[in-house]
Design a protein around this motif. Sequence first.
Motif, PDB file in Angstrom:
ATOM      1  N   ARG A  69      -4.939   0.850  -1.304  1.00 17.81           N
ATOM      2  CA  ARG A  69      -5.755   1.409  -0.097  1.00 17.81           C
ATOM      3  C   ARG A  69      -6.936   0.483   0.126  1.00 17.81           C
ATOM      4  NH1 ARG A  69      -3.994   5.063   3.489  1.00 17.81           N
ATOM      5  NH2 ARG A  69      -5.563   5.968   4.420  1.00 17.81           N
TER       6      ARG A  69
ATOM      7  N   PRO B 297      -5.556   9.493   2.486  1.00 19.62           N
ATOM      8  CA  PRO B 297      -5.208   8.462   1.435  1.00 19.62           C
ATOM      9  C   PRO B 297      -4.433   8.964   0.390  1.00 19.62           C
ATOM     10  CG  PRO B 297      -7.474   9.370   0.976  1.00 19.62           C
ATOM     11  CD  PRO B 297      -7.057   9.707   2.210  1.00 19.62           C
TER      12      PRO B 297
ATOM     13  N   ASP C  28       0.314   6.931   3.391  1.00 19.97           N
ATOM     14  CA  ASP C  28      -0.707   7.766   3.559  1.00 19.97           C
ATOM     15  C   ASP C  28      -0.265   9.235   3.024  1.00 19.97           C
ATOM     16  OD1 ASP C  28      -2.058   6.151   5.193  1.00 19.97           O
ATOM     17  OD2 ASP C  28      -2.002   7.182   7.020  1.00 19.97           O
TER      18      ASP C  28
ATOM     19  N   LYS D  73      -7.200  -2.355   0.996  1.00 23.86           N
ATOM     20  CA  LYS D  73      -6.893  -3.372   2.126  1.00 23.86           C
ATOM     21  C   LYS D  73      -7.432  -2.607   3.284  1.00 23.86           C
ATOM     22  CE  LYS D  73      -2.683  -5.245   0.180  1.00 23.86           C
ATOM     23  NZ  LYS D  73      -3.413  -6.397  -0.028  1.00 23.86           N
ATOM     24  N   HIS D  74      -7.762  -1.513   3.314  1.00 21.03           N
ATOM     25  CA  HIS D  74      -8.570  -0.707   4.653  1.00 21.03           C
ATOM     26  C   HIS D  74      -9.866  -0.648   4.396  1.00 21.03           C
ATOM     27  CE1 HIS D  74      -4.926  -0.211   6.840  1.00 21.03           C
ATOM     28  NE2 HIS D  74      -4.669   0.933   6.165  1.00 21.03           N
ATOM     29  N   TYR D  75     -10.665  -1.158   3.147  1.00 20.98           N
ATOM     30  CA  TYR D  75     -11.854  -0.789   3.075  1.00 20.98           C
ATOM     31  C   TYR D  75     -12.893  -1.066   4.060  1.00 20.98           C
ATOM     32  CZ  TYR D  75     -16.490  -0.694   0.706  1.00 20.98           C
ATOM     33  OH  TYR D  75     -17.626  -0.242   0.244  1.00 20.98           O
TER      34      TYR D  75
ATOM     35  N   TYR E 292      -9.510   3.738   5.980  1.00 22.33           N
ATOM     36  CA  TYR E 292      -9.600   3.952   4.762  1.00 22.33           C
ATOM     37  C   TYR E 292      -9.511   5.488   4.304  1.00 22.33           C
ATOM     38  CZ  TYR E 292     -11.214   3.402  -0.069  1.00 22.33           C
ATOM     39  OH  TYR E 292     -11.160   3.500  -1.634  1.00 22.33           O
TER      40      TYR E 292
ATOM     41  N   ASP F 281      -8.416   2.903  -6.622  1.00 14.26           N
ATOM     42  CA  ASP F 281      -9.014   2.161  -5.614  1.00 14.26           C
ATOM     43  C   ASP F 281      -9.293   3.020  -4.490  1.00 14.26           C
ATOM     44  OD1 ASP F 281      -6.558   2.652  -4.810  1.00 14.26           O
ATOM     45  OD2 ASP F 281      -6.054   0.455  -4.629  1.00 14.26           O
ATOM     46  N   ASN F 282      -9.072   4.323  -4.511  1.00 13.46           N
ATOM     47  CA  ASN F 282      -9.088   5.258  -3.261  1.00 13.46           C
ATOM     48  C   ASN F 282     -10.442   6.167  -3.433  1.00 13.46           C
ATOM     49  OD1 ASN F 282      -8.254   6.884  -5.464  1.00 13.46           O
ATOM     50  ND2 ASN F 282      -6.806   7.984  -4.203  1.00 13.46           N
TER      51      ASN F 282
ATOM     52  N   MET G 247       0.993  -0.993  -0.016  1.00 11.58           N
ATOM     53  CA  MET G 247       0.081   0.037  -0.024  1.00 11.58           C
ATOM     54  C   MET G 247       0.951   1.298   0.091  1.00 11.58           C
ATOM     55  SD  MET G 247      -2.944   1.279   2.985  1.00 11.58           S
ATOM     56  CE  MET G 247      -3.152  -0.761   3.015  1.00 11.58           C
TER      57      MET G 247
ATOM     58  N   ARG H  43      -3.702   1.332  -9.046  1.00 12.37           N
ATOM     59  CA  ARG H  43      -3.914   0.743  -7.678  1.00 12.37           C
ATOM     60  C   ARG H  43      -2.776   1.553  -6.481  1.00 12.37           C
ATOM     61  NH1 ARG H  43      -1.012  -3.217  -5.079  1.00 12.37           N
ATOM     62  NH2 ARG H  43      -2.304  -4.243  -3.258  1.00 12.37           N
ATOM     63  N   THR H  44      -3.421   1.831  -5.630  1.00 12.99           N
ATOM     64  CA  THR H  44      -2.624   2.501  -4.426  1.00 12.99           C
ATOM     65  C   THR H  44      -2.389   1.304  -3.415  1.00 12.99           C
ATOM     66  OG1 THR H  44      -4.540   3.294  -3.106  1.00 12.99           O
ATOM     67  CG2 THR H  44      -3.616   4.763  -4.868  1.00 12.99           C
TER      68      THR H  44
END
Length: 328
Positions: free
Chosen positions: A217, A231, A185, A219-221, A227, A254-255, A182, A214-215
Amino acid sequence: MKSTLSRLALAALLVTGSASASDARDVGISPWGPDDEIGRLNLITPESRAAILSRIAGGKSYDLSVDYFIGMPSWQAAGDPHYRIWMTHTPHGTVIDDPLHLGEEMNEHVSYTGAAVSMYTHMGTHIDALSHFGLNGKIWNGFEASEHLGDRGWSVAGAEKIPPLIARGVLLDVAAAKGMEMLPDGYRISRQDLVETLEKQQLSLQEGDIVLIRTGRMKHYNDAEAYMNNPPGLGMAAARFLVEESGAMVVGADNLSFEAFPSEVENNYVPLHTYLLAEQGAPIMELVYLEELSQDRLYEFAFIGGSLKLRGADAAPIRPVALPLRDH
């Protein structure tokens, strides 16, 4: 094709201006004519659809959308509503209420469940219509809010005008290219980051692509606070590389909300949104699920997606899929 590129280059020239003189920037005027409401989505043609569909290999399909649930990540800074779902009918409640006057015996035999939802248009996997952001009281192609925005939404460039998206999709897995799960931040993705990612993936962009960044991020959804907390996102030079240099038709990530904050541009708090939507006519997708594509290193695919035809709306949920391609 060359004439289309020339029209796009001319349109870009008309709105580019100086990066520091943000207050002098204005909306783009469409090379597709004064009635155009979909901008770069005009690059979807019968020929382009046939070209990508003819290459589908079959086999596995990839769902690029996220679940909607109470507590999901969403943009709250401007006071927009959370996602809500509530039951309008339950099997037990129907027996008690008998709303259709069918009687207890029938209601106990035939169970009935129904629900309603309430949500902001920019929640979950969604696509921004060109009406979402504008400049100086106008949106893409010079449509003025004073003439085209009523109590029931926009009479032009609403989400219902977005056609089915069938095009070449490209994943730029920036996080993986940097050897990370990832991005950190607040990381601002640069033009060089995208160039290096393309080199590592041994891929090039083409006019009319749907380009997804793809960042990591996602994975925190399931943790909305994590999330939404600062971001990573794109910088202005990266956005210009995708559209003006490489010809991307749609961009996404994805953010939420695609670009990095704080703004790089004086007098504009969302310069990428205004640049892409209002100046270039390029729709934006957010909260696109890219983890499986990354895992399988599928960087080129057929992108097929249809968004809800919400009349007059500035965005709509979309359920996109990615399908692997045969080699040329």
